[in-house]
Motif scaffolding. Structure first.
Motif, PDB file in Angstrom:
ATOM      1  N   TRP A 290       0.835  -1.210   0.000  1.00 52.72           N
ATOM      2  CA  TRP A 290       0.000   0.000   0.000  1.00 52.72           C
ATOM      3  C   TRP A 290       0.869   1.258   0.000  1.00 52.72           C
ATOM      4  CZ3 TRP A 290      -5.191   1.020  -0.439  1.00 52.72           C
ATOM      5  CH2 TRP A 290      -6.042  -0.087  -0.473  1.00 52.72           C
ATOM      6  N   MET A 291       1.932   1.252   0.801  1.00 51.74           N
ATOM      7  CA  MET A 291       2.805   2.431   0.874  1.00 51.74           C
ATOM      8  C   MET A 291       3.587   2.604  -0.419  1.00 51.74           C
ATOM      9  SD  MET A 291       2.033   3.895   3.568  1.00 51.74           S
ATOM     10  CE  MET A 291       1.386   3.667   5.203  1.00 51.74           C
ATOM     11  N   ALA A 292       3.988   1.506  -1.047  1.00 49.18           N
ATOM     12  CA  ALA A 292       4.686   1.599  -2.337  1.00 49.18           C
ATOM     13  C   ALA A 292       3.749   2.183  -3.397  1.00 49.18           C
ATOM     14  CB  ALA A 292       5.195   0.229  -2.766  1.00 49.18           C
ATOM     15  N   ALA A 293       2.494   1.775  -3.378  1.00 49.20           N
ATOM     16  CA  ALA A 293       1.522   2.330  -4.319  1.00 49.20           C
ATOM     17  C   ALA A 293       1.310   3.822  -4.060  1.00 49.20           C
ATOM     18  CB  ALA A 293       0.201   1.569  -4.214  1.00 49.20           C
ATOM     19  N   ALA A 294       1.300   4.210  -2.794  1.00 52.46           N
ATOM     20  CA  ALA A 294       1.149   5.629  -2.446  1.00 52.46           C
ATOM     21  C   ALA A 294       2.351   6.427  -2.952  1.00 52.46           C
ATOM     22  CB  ALA A 294       1.001   5.793  -0.933  1.00 52.46           C
TER      23      ALA A 294
ATOM     24  N   GLU B  23      -4.888   8.643   0.174  1.00 48.04           N
ATOM     25  CA  GLU B  23      -5.849   7.574   0.479  1.00 48.04           C
ATOM     26  C   GLU B  23      -5.135   6.244   0.720  1.00 48.04           C
ATOM     27  OE1 GLU B  23      -9.359   5.090  -1.782  1.00 48.04           O
ATOM     28  OE2 GLU B  23      -8.994   7.157  -2.424  1.00 48.04           O
ATOM     29  N   LYS B  24      -4.202   5.884  -0.153  1.00 48.47           N
ATOM     30  CA  LYS B  24      -3.499   4.608  -0.015  1.00 48.47           C
ATOM     31  C   LYS B  24      -2.634   4.581   1.239  1.00 48.47           C
ATOM     32  CE  LYS B  24      -3.695   3.813  -4.933  1.00 48.47           C
ATOM     33  NZ  LYS B  24      -3.003   3.935  -6.217  1.00 48.47           N
ATOM     34  N   ALA B  25      -1.981   5.691   1.536  1.00 49.73           N
ATOM     35  CA  ALA B  25      -1.150   5.742   2.742  1.00 49.73           C
ATOM     36  C   ALA B  25      -2.001   5.608   3.998  1.00 49.73           C
ATOM     37  CB  ALA B  25      -0.340   7.034   2.770  1.00 49.73           C
ATOM     38  N   LEU B  26      -3.139   6.284   4.035  1.00 49.77           N
ATOM     39  CA  LEU B  26      -4.030   6.178   5.201  1.00 49.77           C
ATOM     40  C   LEU B  26      -4.563   4.756   5.357  1.00 49.77           C
ATOM     41  CD1 LEU B  26      -5.970   9.544   4.846  1.00 49.77           C
ATOM     42  CD2 LEU B  26      -4.376   8.935   6.679  1.00 49.77           C
TER      43      LEU B  26
END
Length: 104
Positions: A11-15, A45-48
């Protein structure tokens, strides 16, 4: 690596990728601010949602950044203030939260 940690990293990589896309769009000639804003929203949004997963919470099916920030406030105290949401202002300052979120 535990599956949860791997999922949060994804998720963090996508953010981070959305944040990089926003940088490219803003640096292009001519700049594309509307498209950059879309990717900034996606990055936040992805980071949250990654923060929620890290804390064993299932992210809701929402794109509402204010709702997501409210859910993450327990683990990121002061996040709403950094983003300027504590005083009733518009969520434009959410961009301030990106570096804080991506360090998680």
């Amino acid at each position: 690596m535990p599956p949860k940690v791997e999922l949060v990293r994804d998720w963090m990589a996508a953010a981070r990728q959305d944040l990089q896309a926003a940088d490219v769009l803003l640096a292009s000639t001519p700049p594309l601010p509307e498209s950059a804003c879309f990717h900034l929203q996606q990055a936040i949004e992805k980071a949250l949602k990654g923060v929620l997963l890290l804390n064993d919470q299932r992210p809701p099916r929402t794109h509402d950044l204010i709702d997501l920030m409210g859910l993450c406030e327990r683990w990121l105290p002061g996040l709403n203030q950094v983003a300027g949401l504590g005083n009733g202002s518009q969520p434009v300052r959410l961009i301030c939260a990106i570096p804080i979120l991506l360090r998680v």
